[in-house]
Design an enzyme around this catalytic site. Sequence first.
Site, mmCIF file in Angstrom:
data_model
loop_
_atom_site.group_PDB
_atom_site.id
_atom_site.type_symbol
_atom_site.label_atom_id
_atom_site.label_comp_id
_atom_site.label_asym_id
_atom_site.label_seq_id
_atom_site.Cartn_x
_atom_site.Cartn_y
_atom_site.Cartn_z
ATOM 1 N N LYS A 95 0.744 -1.110 -0.023
ATOM 2 C CA LYS A 95 0.101 -0.113 -0.026
ATOM 3 C C LYS A 95 0.860 1.084 -0.051
ATOM 4 O O LYS A 95 1.883 1.231 0.497
ATOM 5 C CB LYS A 95 -0.763 -0.077 1.212
ATOM 6 C CG LYS A 95 -1.665 1.123 1.370
ATOM 7 C CD LYS A 95 -2.750 1.306 0.817
ATOM 8 C CE LYS A 95 -3.729 2.647 0.740
ATOM 9 N NZ LYS A 95 -4.355 2.899 -0.581
ATOM 10 N N ILE A 109 -9.847 6.197 -1.283
ATOM 11 C CA ILE A 109 -9.237 5.834 0.150
ATOM 12 C C ILE A 109 -8.428 6.985 0.676
ATOM 13 O O ILE A 109 -8.460 7.115 1.856
ATOM 14 C CB ILE A 109 -8.412 4.565 0.018
ATOM 15 C CG1 ILE A 109 -9.160 3.409 -0.562
ATOM 16 C CG2 ILE A 109 -8.143 4.050 1.329
ATOM 17 C CD1 ILE A 109 -10.419 2.976 -0.033
ATOM 18 N N GLY A 110 -7.691 7.553 -0.083
ATOM 19 C CA GLY A 110 -6.727 8.886 0.385
ATOM 20 C C GLY A 110 -5.548 8.169 1.023
ATOM 21 O O GLY A 110 -5.036 8.815 1.839
ATOM 22 N N CYS A 125 -1.593 8.885 -7.722
ATOM 23 C CA CYS A 125 -2.953 8.925 -6.952
ATOM 24 C C CYS A 125 -3.985 9.819 -7.180
ATOM 25 O O CYS A 125 -3.544 11.056 -6.682
ATOM 26 C CB CYS A 125 -2.871 8.702 -5.362
ATOM 27 S SG CYS A 125 -4.227 8.180 -4.369
ATOM 28 N N GLY A 155 -7.576 -3.829 -14.540
ATOM 29 C CA GLY A 155 -8.803 -4.607 -14.854
ATOM 30 C C GLY A 155 -8.527 -6.109 -15.199
ATOM 31 O O GLY A 155 -9.031 -6.807 -15.640
ATOM 32 N N GLY A 166 -5.011 -5.875 -9.478
ATOM 33 C CA GLY A 166 -5.504 -4.856 -8.352
ATOM 34 C C GLY A 166 -6.801 -5.405 -7.915
ATOM 35 O O GLY A 166 -7.127 -6.545 -6.954
ATOM 36 N N THR A 167 -7.897 -4.682 -8.461
ATOM 37 C CA THR A 167 -9.364 -5.099 -7.855
ATOM 38 C C THR A 167 -9.503 -6.580 -7.820
ATOM 39 O O THR A 167 -10.430 -6.817 -7.074
ATOM 40 C CB THR A 167 -10.241 -4.234 -8.770
ATOM 41 O OG1 THR A 167 -9.922 -2.882 -8.632
ATOM 42 C CG2 THR A 167 -11.729 -4.261 -8.289
HETATM 43 C C1 LIG Z 1 -9.010 0.457 -3.288
HETATM 44 C C2 LIG Z 1 -7.563 0.636 -4.057
HETATM 45 C C3 LIG Z 1 -6.642 1.348 -3.434
HETATM 46 C C4 LIG Z 1 -5.589 1.517 -4.192
HETATM 47 N N1 LIG Z 1 -4.354 2.151 -3.558
HETATM 48 C C5 LIG Z 1 -3.272 2.586 -4.191
HETATM 49 C C6 LIG Z 1 -2.175 2.871 -3.706
HETATM 50 O O1 LIG Z 1 -2.065 2.969 -2.395
HETATM 51 N N2 LIG Z 1 -1.177 3.082 -4.428
HETATM 52 C C7 LIG Z 1 -0.993 2.999 -5.979
HETATM 53 O O2 LIG Z 1 -0.079 3.172 -6.551
HETATM 54 N N3 LIG Z 1 -2.318 2.619 -6.455
HETATM 55 C C8 LIG Z 1 -3.539 2.272 -5.648
HETATM 56 N N4 LIG Z 1 -4.508 1.734 -6.283
HETATM 57 C C9 LIG Z 1 -4.263 1.577 -7.757
HETATM 58 C C10 LIG Z 1 -4.156 0.240 -8.193
HETATM 59 O O3 LIG Z 1 -2.662 -0.222 -7.688
HETATM 60 C C11 LIG Z 1 -4.077 -0.163 -9.829
HETATM 61 O O4 LIG Z 1 -3.323 0.775 -10.486
HETATM 62 C C12 LIG Z 1 -5.730 0.157 -10.113
HETATM 63 O O5 LIG Z 1 -6.468 -0.291 -9.195
HETATM 64 C C13 LIG Z 1 -5.649 -0.543 -11.444
HETATM 65 O O6 LIG Z 1 -5.757 -1.872 -11.415
HETATM 66 P P1 LIG Z 1 -6.955 -2.825 -11.374
HETATM 67 O O7 LIG Z 1 -8.117 -2.468 -12.268
HETATM 68 O O8 LIG Z 1 -6.217 -3.993 -11.477
HETATM 69 O O9 LIG Z 1 -7.568 -2.620 -9.975
HETATM 70 C C14 LIG Z 1 -5.620 1.517 -5.529
HETATM 71 C C15 LIG Z 1 -6.596 0.790 -5.997
HETATM 72 C C16 LIG Z 1 -7.952 0.445 -5.369
HETATM 73 C C17 LIG Z 1 -9.017 -0.044 -6.107
#
Ligand SMILES: Cc1cc2nc3c(=O)[nH]c(=O)nc-3n(C[C@H](O)[C@H](O)[C@H](O)COP(=O)(O)O)c2cc1C
Lengths: 321, 272
Positions: free
Chosen positions: A52, A78-79, A137, A251, A272-273
């Site tokens: 994170k 989330i911030g 972010c 995705g 990620g998700t």
């Molecule tokens: C709940 C949540 C929290 C995330 N927190 C971070 C973070 O702390 N730092 C970061 O670089 N990306 C963060 N991301 C972005 C993910 O690492 C990723 O780049 C993005 O979700 C796209 O990938 P996905 O579609 O597989 O989720 C976050 C994404 C989600 C959904």
Amino acid sequence: MTEAIAAAPRLAVEVGGLRLKNPLIAASGTFGYGVEYAGILDLSSLGGLVSKGLYLAPRDGCATPRIVETPSGLLNAIGLQGVGVRAFVEKVLPALSAYDTAVLVNVCGDTVEEYAEVTRIVDQAEGVAGVEINISCPNVKKGGMAFGGDPRMTSEVVSAVRKATRLPVIPKLSPNVADIAVFARASEEAGADAVSCINTVLGLVVDVEARRPRLAFGTGGLSGPAIRPIAVRMAWQAARAVKIPVIGIGGIACATDALEFLIAGCRAVQIGTANFVDPGVYDRVRDGLADYLRRHGLDDINRVVGTLRYPGLPVAEELGG
Amino acid sequence: MTPINKDAVLVSRQPLGGPYVLLTLRHAEVARASRAGQFVMIKAGTSAEPPLRRPFSILTVDPAAETFRLFLKTIGAGTRALAALAPGDLAQCLGPLGKPFTAPPPGREALLVAGGYGIAPFHLFCEELLRAGGRARVFYGGRTAADLQVREPFAAMGVPLVPTTDDGSLGHHGRVTEAVEQYLDAKTGPVALYACGPDAMLHAVARLAARRSLPAQVSLDPWMGCGVGTCLGCVVWTQSAAEPRAHYRCACTEGPVFDAREVVWPGEDGAR
Ligand SMILES: Cc1cc2nc3c(=O)[nH]c(=O)nc-3n(C[C@H](O)[C@H](O)[C@H](O)COP(=O)(O)O)c2cc1C
Ligand SMILES: Cc1cc2nc3c(=O)[nH]c(=O)nc-3n(C[C@H](O)[C@H](O)[C@H](O)COP(=O)(O)OP(=O)(O)OC[C@H]3O[C@@H](n4cnc5c(N)ncnc54)[C@H](O)[C@@H]3O)c2cc1C
Ligand code: FES
């Protein structure tokens, strides 16, 4: 010997100095600090994991609600709630050392100096394989996307982090820009070893009864299958713009999704998700990649990287494998 | 124990009145290890929509049969897909998750205050309390009689149940907390409060407990993305003697059951 019992295809990849046993990395902010999933899946089966986002100090993050589901996606603000880099180094890293996987730290900062300072602490720690710089972010008022939305700022942050460590340095680029190639090039010139593409796509969901945003923060970052075509397009553009490797993100939920990024030119991918949807996703994707290679008579995943036959463009001839 | 992620097989499905349904699923680890107040993150099949799993309290377990039951109120796409499962169908299921209720000290009667589907964790809790020689009483509130679907199991266990409805169609006409107050006014022995239901009800129970200096545990119901502490979507603003600075805690890993005094409720001093 039949094909079915032929040697398993090789999945190991090398990304800007990072050696990964397979191209699957858990994406920042969707995998906690890694330890949360320790009993649920085998962390040693991952190519790597990204922590994170971490600042110097602990942070509370945004007010709630922080997440809302969207068609095939998730909007979050989330911030960057987090424990701070020192607590991570002292309490989490030792626990992660039990696993055979590359640990990357997602480095954040309100200022260029903070990015560098967090990186120096990470650099001194045992058990870190690389630094991912979060300049993308969308859910913080300072830093974050402000750095990732201006090529000169990107360059400044990447140079500062570069000077603070000998670990591989990987800026994570924002999709909320007109031309991601510019940011990939700025990163390369500032000394990055690879780039991660993409962070979340800026979005807004409206509660029509209350006529307010559904998220307390207002806007949020969209992730999940909803953004995959955007992510593949941007990762492809970045890969064409630079010589350093690109890590594709956005995705991914199955092997076919991961292959889209690899074929478009990414050396590795992040998930990620999909971690929230199914923590067993890595096994499925890894097995699916191996199946694909067998079906196509390939013995090494590197041989699919950058093999996209795009109309009007030459296919990369020198294939990694 | 560590939660186990695997496909659970739907064993049976029993529609109750209106939007309510009982599902019996096979998942040996959930059946063996679950404690009252814990939950599963579950999703019907592997379809893309809706993307995320949903949290549900564990109603009962049958370790011998390796099954557990959920009591579901269908409200949106996720609950509809679960309610539509047929025997033999699979559901992606991770559990058991979260921190369970803590039993009251010996001699204290447990007053269990439920609103709507908030009755779900109290079935298992009553079994645990009775097994340990404790006493329980359930206050079960809903809009109308048809919302109070899970009553017989408590009668079968010999646990008194006080129904309340907003429309007066069953039991006390009014709020469930009014029935609790009436009981407390007439009672002398020591009690502990436990509550699960809508936020407003939980807050009312917390206020009641504070006013009467009673211990209270509340099971919160925030939106959950992962169930394991990684999405940070489910956080609750809390404060405690041990940690006086208000801070967020994950309802999925440090809850869903919290000491009512530690929750900073919206609208209170220090709320975010
Ligand atoms: C709940 C949540 C929290 C995330 N927190 C971070 C973070 O702390 N730092 C970061 O670089 N990306 C963060 N991301 C972005 C993910 O690492 C990723 O780049 C993005 O979700 C796209 O990938 P996905 O579609 O597989 O989720 C976050 C994404 C989600 C959904
Ligand atoms: C620890 C825990 C235990 C739970 N136990 C049970 C249970 O035993 N039985 C049961 O029927 N339900 C239970 N719930 C609530 C259940 O998870 C939600 O009703 C479900 O997620 C709704 O999903 P959906 O796709 O059907 O509705 P959606 O389409 O996602 O939502 C429909 C409406 O409900 C709201 N909503 C969505 N999720 C929640 C939620 N978690 N809390 C309040 N409102 C929500 C949405 O904002 C929307 O307005 C529990 C929740 C938690 C956190
Ligand atoms: S539900 Fe994801 S952190 Fe609690």
